[in-house]
Design an enzyme around this catalytic site. Structure first.
Site, PDB file in Angstrom:
ATOM      1  N   CYS A  46       0.835  -1.117  -0.077  1.00  0.00           N
ATOM      2  CA  CYS A  46       0.054   0.013  -0.160  1.00  0.00           C
ATOM      3  C   CYS A  46       0.876   1.138  -0.051  1.00  0.00           C
ATOM      4  O   CYS A  46       1.645   1.529   0.941  1.00  0.00           O
ATOM      5  CB  CYS A  46      -0.820  -0.167   1.253  1.00  0.00           C
ATOM      6  SG  CYS A  46      -1.088   1.317   2.240  1.00  0.00           S
ATOM      7  N   CYS A  60       1.249   3.413   2.950  1.00  0.00           N
ATOM      8  CA  CYS A  60       1.690   2.702   3.975  1.00  0.00           C
ATOM      9  C   CYS A  60       3.636   3.001   4.065  1.00  0.00           C
ATOM     10  O   CYS A  60       4.061   3.257   4.747  1.00  0.00           O
ATOM     11  CB  CYS A  60       1.625   1.247   4.123  1.00  0.00           C
ATOM     12  SG  CYS A  60      -0.314   0.941   4.425  1.00  0.00           S
TER      13      CYS A  60
END
Ligand code: FAD
Length: 516
Positions: free
Chosen positions: A42, A45
């Protein structure tokens, strides 16, 4: 290995959660835990991870009260853990109170800030609303009062009480309280400007400002360059009698003499000694390398790079340089894929027979002496050696900005006996060494990575109580190196750090005491 494949590694001071440790870390812990649930694929992230790592370094001293953890929900092994906590989006941050119960899902933190300072303040805010039982290691965070101060020394057995006077919205008092959490003989309390009696008694006019308060009502203002968290923390951690919890107090020099096999050599703590550099070379070439009977492939390339860099930049005495040159000359002529250490040793031994060529036998640590035989010495020498080499490359005008760093990286990877150290160093090198594009930035890169290691190791078993790991150089050593951002957070003044390093490690500043 599954955890290492995620966005964090064991060097990051973030607990890597796995199905095996998740219960023991999050449940019934004596510290509160902030846990990040992320997916390594992600983008948000990935973008958040450097921030979370910085946060971990920034609040490292708070660990007994509040610690950071992370789990990669994209790793299949962890999927049960993440589903168990009801995670559906990434990154999710959850706060687990100390003594969380086995069925606890944690408290989701919505809309968390995307900068270290905001995250740090958020953690304090949440800590302050912590339900009972309060994390036992966490000192009181609420403002103190005149009444509490007056009876303070009756109930607290500490030498120093630091009072930080500040406005209600300031976090400095609470931050410094937590920064000093792992230190004995000092307590920190915040006092609000509205606490008129104390403000009048101590004649406080500046907010924030810090005062040391003693039994009987004596007090003095803490002298710092800037009234900010980092400067208070530095100064308070270094007060006389203040030691890290569980550490023996610093040893007195006379006592040390009996502890080590050779007698203590007095030295100046803010200077570099040639004796340490030569001892490092001796240990590296005659002991560390000797552990490798055959040196081949990548290790041989590493050794060639290392020797070449030493020959170019080591600011050694002529006799030592002659030895390095003959060793380098022989090595660079080895065209096969492997050499025997014995052959290299012959070169070292033989050249030592020729006049004006020598490396002193044995080690003679000076600036790298430790208060115990197992502390400091060779690793201290390795750092010092490579700082000197990056600085020399800059001062004599090397051409390849990464030359010294690459030599260090490959030497450490192939030979440095401390294998976990080598792994940590490799992680840092992989992360950012390729950003180094000038000789100056090579000097600064090594300095800042060394500080990362210092941050990680502060309080560790390997720390010599006489030489605590600090973010180096301290404000006393280089006042100009330290400054603050507009928001009061510490900032290194890199424009000042660079000239400091270039001078500190320059060949002209190296002391030649204790050489044979
Ligand atoms: P050192 O950290 O060795 O520093 C030596 C001297 O350099 C200090 O006395 C000071 O004068 C100066 N100095 C300090 N900080 C800086 C800086 N930022 N920039 C420039 N100069 C500075 N030990 C572990 O337990 N775990 C590890 O993972 C680990 N990794 C290591 C990786 C490498 C590449 C090396 C060389 C060592 C590593 N060590 C590790 C050992 C550890 O870093 C120390 O060298 C050791 O604990 C001795 O500490 P010391 O107090 O002598 O200071």
């Amino acid at each position: 290995p599954a955890a290492e494949a995620g966005l964090y590694s064991s060097s990051d001071q973030v607990i890597l959660l796995t199905p095996d440790n998740v219960q023991s870390v999050l449940i019934n812990s004596t510290a509160a835990i902030v846990a990040e649930f992320y997916a390594s694929w992600c983008g948000h992230c990935v973008a958040f991870s450097p921030l979370y790592k910085s946060l971990a370094r920034d609040i490292k001293e708070w660990k007994p009260a509040v610690d950071l953890a992370a789990v990669d929900c994209a790793a299949e092994v962890n999927s049960k853990v993440c589903t168990g906590f009801g995670i559906t989006g990434y990154p999710t941050i959850k706060f687990f109170h100390a003594y969380s119960k086995a069925d606890s899902k944690g408290q989701a933190v919505k809309g968390f800030p995307r900068e270290v300072r905001g995250l740090r303040h958020m953690i304090i805010d949440i800590l302050e609303t912590h339900a009972e039982p309060w994390p036992p290691a966490c000192p009181p965070l609420e403002p103190t009062s005149q009444a509490e101060i007056e009876s303070f020394f009756e109930t607290n057995n500490v030498e120093h009480l630091a009072l930080i006077f500040e406005e209600a919205k300031s976090y400095i008092g609470r931050e410094v309280t937590l920064d000093l959490l792992q230190f004995e003989n000092v307590a920190v309390r915040r006092v609000l400007g509205t606490e008129e009696d104390l403000v009048t008694k101590l004649q406080v006019t500046e907010f924030p400002s810090c005062y040391l308060y003693y039994p009987g009502g004596n007090f003095t203002r803490l002298k710092v360059k800037i009234e900010a968290r980092a400067f208070y923390t530095y100064a308070l951690q270094r007060l006389p009698g203040v030691v890290r919890s569980g550490k023996p107090p610093p040893v007195i020099v006379e006592v040390q003499t009996n502890n080590t096999e050779d007698s203590w050599r007095p030295f100046n703590m803010s200077r570099v000694y040639m004796a340490d550099l030569e001892s490092t070379l001796h240990y590296s070439l005659r002991v560390e390398l000797a552990a490798h009977t055959i040196i081949r492939g990548e290790a041989l390339v590493s050794l060639k790079k290392y020797t070449s860099v030493l020959t170019k930049y080591f600011p050694g005495r002529p006799v030592v340089m002659n030895l390095l040159r003959s060793m380098n000359c022989w090595l660079q002529n080895q065209t096969g894929d492997e050499i025997l250490y014995e052959a290299l040793k012959k070169i070292l031994d033989n050249s030592a027979l020729s006049p004006n060529t020598a490396l002193p036998e044995g080690v003679r640590w000076v600036g790298c002496q430790g208060s115990q035989p197992h502390l400091r010495r060779y690793p201290c020498g390795v750092w010092t050696l490579f700082h000197v080499l990056t600085v020399q490359a800059k001062n004599v005008g090397g051409t390849d900005p990464q030359e010294v760093l690459r030599a260090m990286r490959s030497y450490v990877r192939s030979f440095f006996g401390c294998r976990p150290c080598a792994g940590h160093f490799e992680n840092m090198a992989r992360e950012s060494m390729n950003e180094v594009n000038t000789l100056s930035s090579a000097v600064l890169w090594l300095w800042s990575r060394h500080n990362r290691v210092n941050n990680r190791l502060a309080g560790d078993l390997s720390e010599d109580p006489n030489f605590p790991k600090i973010q180096w150089p301290s404000p006393e050593m280089c006042p100009a190196c330290h400054t603050v951002k507009n928001n009061g957070d510490h900032r290194w003044h890199n424009e000042q750090v660079l000239p400091f390093l270039l001078s500190y490690f320059s060949s002209g500043s190296i002391l030649t005491d204790y050489l044979e």
